[in-house]
Each structure stands twice: as C-alpha cells, then as structure tokens.
Design a protein around this motif. Structure first.
Motif: not given
Length: 178
Positions: A94, A104-109
């Motif tokens: 981390q 990179k933020r993960p794409p939110l569904r």
C-alpha cells in the motif's frame, strides 16, 4: 532448403534432449524429497513400542499428549508469524502504491437495489419490516377549485398564441386592457 531441414531437425533434437533432462531432474527432486521426508519422520517420530502394563500405557499417553500440545503451540506460533508478515506485506505494498501516486480507482458498477434488499443485506435475515413507502402515505381527496377549472377550460395554449399574433391580436389585447 537443406539448411532449413537441418535447423529444424537440430531444434527438435535439442528440444527432446532438454525434455529428457527435465524429466530426470524432476525424478531426482522427487527422490530427494522422499528421502528427506523419511529422515524427518525417523528423527521426529520414533517407532511406537507398546508396553504391557497399564501404568506404562498411561505414561506413554501422557507423553504423547504433551508432544501434541507442543506441536500445536508451534503451529499456532507459525500461523501468527505468517499473519503478521502478510499484514506487513500488505502495508508495504500500500505504501508503494501511495509513493507511486498512480492509484487507479476501480470502476464502480451501478447496482439496482430496493430499500428492502439493502436492509436485508445490512441487517441479515432478521429484517422483516417492509419498506413500501407509498403504502404508508395518506390518501387525500383533491377538491376542484375555481382556478383549476378555469385553467382546464382555457384549452390548448397554441390557440391563444395564434389569436394574439399579428395586429389583430394586439388590437384585442388593447381593447381587453381598456
């Protein structure tokens, strides 16, 4: 073309020789592991000799229980050490991400979920209350007022615009104002 055939034949020969070497190495490693396992078992697990008297059997059982306890303690200690090192690894990785600054933020569904489903997910199966908000609203009768009747009687707005357009419309507006 003869060169190509010779090169492919040589390549095939080298490939088969490498595979034979790999097979022999794997067999040697397996045999070495088996010997190591036998040595470890001979060292840590002496052959069991069952004594004849009851007292000697009880002493043997006590020794075995003590050995089991010590092995369990060792296993627990190694598990705790493993968990500690895993936690340290996560923290360090981390920190690495933070130092790089390229997280990179993960794409939110988008998830469609009703209020009941959310409460059920949060509270578990204990939640039995229904969150149908419209069922709890009061029913109110709407009384027709004079203004609403007038608005309904006006009709289509386009007709009013057409009537007021041009000089005739301005004349009508002027006469209505007087």
């Amino acid at each position: 073309q003869k060169k190509r055939r010779a090169a492919t034949a040589r390549r095939q020969h080298l490939k088969s020789a490498m595979l034979q070497l790999a097979v022999s190495e794997i067999e040697k490693e397996a045999a070495a592991k088996e010997v190591e396992k036998q040595n470890y078992l001979a060292e840590h697990c002496p052959p069991l000799s069952l004594p004849g008297s009851m007292q000697e059997l009880q002493d043997l059982c006590k020794k075995l229980h003590a050995k089991i306890d010590s092995v369990d303690e060792e296993r627990y200690d190694t598990e705790v050490k493993l968990q500690k090192t895993n936690k340290e690894l996560e923290d360090l990785s981390q920190k690495l991400f933070d130092l790089r600054g390229k997280f990179k933020r993960p794409p939110l569904r988008r998830v469609r979920m009703s209020a009941d489903a959310m409460l059920r997910a949060l509270l578990g199966s204990k939640h039995k209350v229904c969150m149908d908000l419209r069922a709890n609203l009061k029913q109110v009768k709407k009384e027709d007022t004079e203004k609403e009747k007038d608005l309904r009687d006006v009709g289509d707005w386009r007709k009013n615009i057409e009537e007021k357009s041009g000089m005739e419309g301005r004349k009508k507006m002027f006469e209505a104002g007087e």
